[in-house]
Design a protein around this motif. Structure first.
Motif, PDB file in Angstrom:
ATOM      1  N   SER A 127       0.801  -1.159  -0.110  1.00 47.18           N
ATOM      2  CA  SER A 127       0.054  -0.088   0.089  1.00 47.18           C
ATOM      3  C   SER A 127       0.926   1.152   0.070  1.00 47.18           C
ATOM      4  O   SER A 127       2.107   1.271   0.194  1.00 47.18           O
ATOM      5  CB  SER A 127      -1.045   0.154   1.247  1.00 47.18           C
ATOM      6  OG  SER A 127      -0.136   0.294   2.367  1.00 47.18           O
ATOM      7  N   GLY A 128       0.307   2.435  -0.141  1.00 49.07           N
ATOM      8  CA  GLY A 128       1.147   3.632  -0.389  1.00 49.07           C
ATOM      9  C   GLY A 128       1.712   3.864   1.184  1.00 49.07           C
ATOM     10  O   GLY A 128       2.954   4.103   0.848  1.00 49.07           O
ATOM     11  N   GLY A 129       1.115   3.618   2.352  1.00 45.59           N
ATOM     12  CA  GLY A 129       1.780   3.871   3.406  1.00 45.59           C
ATOM     13  C   GLY A 129       2.858   3.020   3.709  1.00 45.59           C
ATOM     14  O   GLY A 129       4.080   3.340   4.027  1.00 45.59           O
ATOM     15  N   ARG A 131       4.614   1.598   1.201  1.00 49.01           N
ATOM     16  CA  ARG A 131       5.739   1.920   0.356  1.00 49.01           C
ATOM     17  C   ARG A 131       6.612   3.053   1.154  1.00 49.01           C
ATOM     18  O   ARG A 131       7.909   3.025   0.923  1.00 49.01           O
ATOM     19  CB  ARG A 131       5.239   2.281  -1.026  1.00 49.01           C
ATOM     20  CG  ARG A 131       4.767   1.237  -2.000  1.00 49.01           C
ATOM     21  CD  ARG A 131       4.215   2.035  -2.958  1.00 49.01           C
ATOM     22  NE  ARG A 131       3.238   0.819  -3.617  1.00 49.01           N
ATOM     23  CZ  ARG A 131       2.853   0.592  -4.826  1.00 49.01           C
ATOM     24  NH1 ARG A 131       3.327   1.286  -5.705  1.00 49.01           N
ATOM     25  NH2 ARG A 131       2.071  -0.366  -5.229  1.00 49.01           N
ATOM     26  N   ALA A 155       2.098  11.060  -2.961  1.00 48.69           N
ATOM     27  CA  ALA A 155       1.695   9.972  -3.593  1.00 48.69           C
ATOM     28  C   ALA A 155       0.391   9.386  -3.046  1.00 48.69           C
ATOM     29  O   ALA A 155       0.248   8.304  -3.301  1.00 48.69           O
ATOM     30  CB  ALA A 155       3.012   9.045  -3.762  1.00 48.69           C
ATOM     31  N   ASP A 157      -3.129   8.980  -1.050  1.00 53.42           N
ATOM     32  CA  ASP A 157      -4.676   9.617  -1.288  1.00 53.42           C
ATOM     33  C   ASP A 157      -5.044  10.447   0.090  1.00 53.42           C
ATOM     34  O   ASP A 157      -4.418  10.145   0.913  1.00 53.42           O
ATOM     35  CB  ASP A 157      -5.720   8.333  -1.682  1.00 53.42           C
ATOM     36  CG  ASP A 157      -5.934   7.487  -0.442  1.00 53.42           C
ATOM     37  OD1 ASP A 157      -6.329   7.573   0.466  1.00 53.42           O
ATOM     38  OD2 ASP A 157      -5.312   6.463  -0.824  1.00 53.42           O
ATOM     39  N   THR A 160      -5.802   8.310   3.427  1.00 51.25           N
ATOM     40  CA  THR A 160      -4.376   7.795   4.006  1.00 51.25           C
ATOM     41  C   THR A 160      -3.331   8.893   4.523  1.00 51.25           C
ATOM     42  O   THR A 160      -2.817   8.749   5.370  1.00 51.25           O
ATOM     43  CB  THR A 160      -3.808   6.647   3.311  1.00 51.25           C
ATOM     44  OG1 THR A 160      -3.531   7.447   2.013  1.00 51.25           O
ATOM     45  CG2 THR A 160      -4.506   5.414   3.221  1.00 51.25           C
ATOM     46  N   ILE A 163      -3.058  10.038   8.353  1.00 55.24           N
ATOM     47  CA  ILE A 163      -2.568   8.638   9.394  1.00 55.24           C
ATOM     48  C   ILE A 163      -1.030   8.473   8.857  1.00 55.24           C
ATOM     49  O   ILE A 163       0.003   8.611   9.651  1.00 55.24           O
ATOM     50  CB  ILE A 163      -3.162   7.473   8.945  1.00 55.24           C
ATOM     51  CG1 ILE A 163      -4.589   7.642   8.862  1.00 55.24           C
ATOM     52  CG2 ILE A 163      -2.744   6.263   9.577  1.00 55.24           C
ATOM     53  CD1 ILE A 163      -5.621   6.539   8.166  1.00 55.24           C
ATOM     54  N   VAL A 164      -0.633   8.568   7.711  1.00 57.34           N
ATOM     55  CA  VAL A 164       0.752   8.484   7.240  1.00 57.34           C
ATOM     56  C   VAL A 164       1.624   9.533   7.850  1.00 57.34           C
ATOM     57  O   VAL A 164       2.651   9.446   8.213  1.00 57.34           O
ATOM     58  CB  VAL A 164       0.970   8.045   5.752  1.00 57.34           C
ATOM     59  CG1 VAL A 164       2.464   8.020   5.430  1.00 57.34           C
ATOM     60  CG2 VAL A 164       0.263   6.897   5.356  1.00 57.34           C
ATOM     61  N   GLU A 167       2.359   9.201  11.361  1.00 59.74           N
ATOM     62  CA  GLU A 167       3.418   8.127  11.676  1.00 59.74           C
ATOM     63  C   GLU A 167       4.888   8.740  11.202  1.00 59.74           C
ATOM     64  O   GLU A 167       5.969   8.526  11.725  1.00 59.74           O
ATOM     65  CB  GLU A 167       3.126   7.032  10.582  1.00 59.74           C
ATOM     66  CG  GLU A 167       1.945   6.146  11.175  1.00 59.74           C
ATOM     67  CD  GLU A 167       1.672   4.900  10.030  1.00 59.74           C
ATOM     68  OE1 GLU A 167       1.122   4.103  10.328  1.00 59.74           O
ATOM     69  OE2 GLU A 167       2.375   5.095   8.950  1.00 59.74           O
TER      70      GLU A 167
ATOM     71  N   ILE B 279      -0.120   3.770  -6.705  1.00 54.13           N
ATOM     72  CA  ILE B 279      -0.120   3.723  -5.386  1.00 54.13           C
ATOM     73  C   ILE B 279      -1.556   3.405  -5.009  1.00 54.13           C
ATOM     74  O   ILE B 279      -2.477   3.904  -5.119  1.00 54.13           O
ATOM     75  CB  ILE B 279       0.381   4.705  -4.546  1.00 54.13           C
ATOM     76  CG1 ILE B 279       1.934   4.755  -5.044  1.00 54.13           C
ATOM     77  CG2 ILE B 279       0.289   4.397  -2.944  1.00 54.13           C
ATOM     78  CD1 ILE B 279       2.928   5.448  -4.170  1.00 54.13           C
ATOM     79  N   SER B 280      -1.914   2.191  -4.181  1.00 55.97           N
ATOM     80  CA  SER B 280      -3.103   1.635  -3.954  1.00 55.97           C
ATOM     81  C   SER B 280      -3.560   2.527  -2.824  1.00 55.97           C
ATOM     82  O   SER B 280      -2.679   3.170  -1.977  1.00 55.97           O
ATOM     83  CB  SER B 280      -3.066   0.146  -3.502  1.00 55.97           C
ATOM     84  OG  SER B 280      -2.165  -0.051  -2.371  1.00 55.97           O
ATOM     85  N   SER B 281      -5.038   2.534  -2.648  1.00 57.45           N
ATOM     86  CA  SER B 281      -5.594   3.536  -1.642  1.00 57.45           C
ATOM     87  C   SER B 281      -5.682   3.009  -0.164  1.00 57.45           C
ATOM     88  O   SER B 281      -5.761   3.766   0.750  1.00 57.45           O
ATOM     89  CB  SER B 281      -6.948   3.762  -2.220  1.00 57.45           C
ATOM     90  OG  SER B 281      -7.807   2.679  -2.250  1.00 57.45           O
ATOM     91  N   SER B 282      -5.240   1.796   0.026  1.00 57.50           N
ATOM     92  CA  SER B 282      -5.508   1.343   1.580  1.00 57.50           C
ATOM     93  C   SER B 282      -3.860   1.403   2.027  1.00 57.50           C
ATOM     94  O   SER B 282      -3.032   1.431   1.278  1.00 57.50           O
ATOM     95  CB  SER B 282      -5.947   0.039   1.501  1.00 57.50           C
ATOM     96  OG  SER B 282      -5.120  -1.024   0.654  1.00 57.50           O
ATOM     97  N   ILE B 283      -3.843   1.549   3.273  1.00 59.66           N
ATOM     98  CA  ILE B 283      -2.617   1.323   3.967  1.00 59.66           C
ATOM     99  C   ILE B 283      -2.554  -0.050   4.751  1.00 59.66           C
ATOM    100  O   ILE B 283      -3.472  -0.644   4.973  1.00 59.66           O
ATOM    101  CB  ILE B 283      -2.284   2.332   4.792  1.00 59.66           C
ATOM    102  CG1 ILE B 283      -3.144   2.420   5.871  1.00 59.66           C
ATOM    103  CG2 ILE B 283      -2.053   3.818   4.147  1.00 59.66           C
ATOM    104  CD1 ILE B 283      -2.713   3.571   7.190  1.00 59.66           C
TER     105      ILE B 283
END
Lengths: 355, 283
Positions: A127-129, A131, A155, A157, A160, A163-164, A167, B279-283
């Motif tokens: 997931s983006g976070g 990565r 990068a 959405d 997220t 939250i990221v 972190e 980049i996918s939308s979930s974490i």
């Protein structure tokens, strides 16, 4: 002496990136609109870009010195770089990405960044976070003396990102090296950095804590960048009171406790503005009556545009007042809730608040 | 008549013209292939390949092709990488120069090689002084094959290297990797599929080489006579042998073609990760 000294002059097509900074073991956020030259600054410090004039000294070691033809290769600079799209190696799994340049124990780092369970996963599965954590761990695995973060949250959405961001703030705060991050979002900068530098067209307009920029913006550009309403007008002493009267371009009269005269920007933060369905009384209140142009929810708050102003109120009161686009509302704020900044000659005209 | 085109009659006409064209194309292209394998019985074909002329041609072909392709890969790969990392303009100029042998008639390539490396050629004097004569030797076969085949590999390799995300190279450098390590660990693995496709093309072109070879290397059995040259030599002497050699080359070419079709499918299913997808939308 601070660990990092940077002095860059980098001509671009229609402006020159000109910047001098000295950085301790702290986090500096460079903010500014896209195209203001922020990423070029990071790339120059990392050695990925070679400007006409640049001096970069890290922990006493000259990395770039165009006067003396010093140009340490990128791979020998010990500068960690987290790229905007994270640039994870697609053909390597998480462990091998982090181990690529690692000097220390990869496992400890993966535990600390909560990615140990992803050890064998390819980047495309993350997931983006995740990565972002892998990219950060990979950069820190090389034991860098400086960390650069290019738009670390862009990068992701909208759901997220907060939250990221928190972190990331926690991880960055635990570092004992200088960190420079680049973002176009003032709130992100305020959350992540000790100091914030605002860049516009290659120039560092103001540098200070987020609080300093909010309370004492050097000009209208910085004020509007921090999310404030910026209203251009002409100031003169108000007869009969010790307030300043500012007549806006549309004729609206605003009172401020700040002193100024001549062409000015009136700066009002959205949270200083109250909304009502009818003009409230009270001589200390400025009020602007207008049509509601937009209503945007941000977390548990609502940003409402009334005429030229953006007000930020709680979602609950927005619902109680039944605020809808097209309704006529009155936005009011105290004279003491305004800043009045003399407009610098030749400075850019800021014609309205950002939305 | 409507704009969607003419009812039943129109549809019938469409079927006859377009369907007919497709049938003609397929029959025309495949009939010679079928003819080679039906003109003589398969057992006879295999038997013909045991003849000394066939064995010599196979040995010469395998040896020269192998050496030429190894040289193309070993020298062409680093050269293509360097070209791919230059500025857009110098890259365009260099690639165009490389493509020149591609559009050159093979006979011209052969006479050019003679003019450059032949005993009376540009560099011939220098080689003669060293007691080396290249023309009409196995070395000449290797050079002719490399000359006509290498542009196929180089062009594809430059494209494959260009396609590797420059951001990944930057990232590898900030992680302490010097140019050799960047090339070996990042660029080469990511360009591998494109390089393999280029190698297959170059191999296919090289194994069928005829014109440049016959001019520069001649057609001496056991020395410079490759399979393609042997077919030409044998077709009025022993037509069945010529057919057998032709059948062998068809099988080899078909295998190469199949490889280029299957290889991408295989690598794709093995790793879905070379596309840096959103980049996918979930974490």
């Amino acid at each position: 002496m601070d660990p990092l000294q940077v002095d860059i002059r980098l001509p671009r097509r229609d402006f020159v990136v000109d910047l001098t900074i000295s950085l301790g073991r702290e986090t500096l956020a460079l903010v500014g609109p896209s195209g203001s030259g922020k990423t070029s600054v990071l790339r120059t410090i990392a050695g990925l870009e070679r400007p006409a004039t640049a001096h970069v000294i890290l922990n006493g070691r000259p990395l770039t010195d165009t006067d003396h033809r010093v140009d340490v290769p990128v791979e020998s600079r010990r500068i960690g770089y987290v790229f905007q799209d994270y640039a994870l190696f697609p053909h390597l799994d998480v462990r091998h990405n982090i181990a690529f340049g690692a000097r220390g124990a990869v496992d400890d780092l993966m535990d600390r960044f909560r990615i140990a369970h992803l050890s064998a996963a390819r980047p495309s599965r993350l997931s983006g976070g995740e990565r972002q954590r892998v990219a950060l761990a990979r950069a820190l695995a090389c034991d860098p003396e400086l960390l650069l973060l290019d738009e670390p949250l862009s990068a992701l959405d909208a759901q997220t990102r907060p939250i990221v961001a928190s972190e990331l703030a926690e991880l960055v705060r635990g570092l004992d090296i200088p960190v420079i991050m680049v973002t176009h979002d003032f709130l992100e900068a305020a959350l992540l950095a000790d100091r914030v530098g605002v860049m516009d067209r290659g120039e560092l307009k103001q540098i200070g804590t987020a609080h300093e920029l909010l309370t004492h913006p050097a000009d209208g550009f910085i004020a509007s960048f921090t999310g404030a309403n910026v209203l251009p007008g002409t100031a003169s002493p108000d007869t009969g009171t010790d307030l300043t009267l500012v007549v806006l371009e549309d004729g609206t009269r605003i009172h401020s406790t700040d002193r100024a005269s001549g062409p000015v920007d009136v700066i009002v933060y959205p949270w200083e503005i109250a909304l009502d369905s009818a003009p409230p009384g009270g001589s200390m209140l400025n009020s602007v009556t207008g049509t509601v142009m937009s209503v945007v929810s941000v977390a548990n708050r609502v940003r409402v545009q009334v005429g030229p102003l953006i007000a930020e109120i709680t979602a609950a009161s927005a619902e109680a007042m039944d605020i809808r686009v097209g309704r006529t509302m009155t936005a009011s704020f105290k004279a003491a809730g305004t800043r009045v900044n003399a407009r610098t000659p030749g400075g850019r005209a800021v014609t309205g608040p950002p939305v | 008549m409507t704009h969607t085109g003419g009812g039943r009659a129109g549809r019938a006409l469409f079927g006859i013209v377009f369907g007919g064209a497709a049938v003609v194309v397929l029959v025309f292209l495949l009939l010679p292939v079928v003819a080679i394998f039906t003109h003589v019985s398969p057992a006879d074909l295999v038997g013909q390949l045991g003849r000394p002329e066939a064995r010599d041609a196979i040995i010469v072909t395998v040896r020269t092709t192998l050496i030429a392709q190894v040289l193309i890969l070993v020298i062409g790969t680093p050269a293509a990488y360097l070209i791919a990392t230059r500025s857009v303009r110098s890259r365009a100029v260099t690639v165009t120069l490389i493509e020149l042998p591609l559009v050159m008639p093979p006979a011209v390539a052969g006479i050019g090689l003679l003019a450059a490396f032949g005993d009376l050629g540009l560099l011939g004097g220098a080689f003669s002084a060293l007691g080396i004569s290249i023309a009409f030797t196995e070395v000449a076969v290797v050079m002719a094959v490399a000359y006509v085949a290498s542009p196929f590999y180089l062009r594809q390799a430059v494209a494959a290297f260009e396609a590797v995300d420059a951001g990944l190279v930057d990232a590898a450098r900030t992680l302490g990797a010097g140019p050799l390590r960047v090339f070996g660990r990042i660029v080469l693995p990511l360009a591998l599929r494109g390089l393999a496709a280029g190698a297959a093309l170059s191999f296919a072109r090289g194994i069928g080489e005829f014109g440049a070879t016959i001019m520069f290397a001649g057609s001496m059995q056991g020395v410079t006579q490759t399979l393609s040259l042997a077919i030409y030599r044998q077709f009025d002497v022993n037509f069945d042998l010529a057919l057998a050699l032709g059948g062998l080359l068809i099988i080899v070419s078909a295998l190469v073609l199949l490889t280029t079709k299957i290889l991408p499918l295989w690598t794709r299913s093995k790793s879905t990760s070379d596309s840096r997808d959103a980049i996918s939308s979930s974490i």
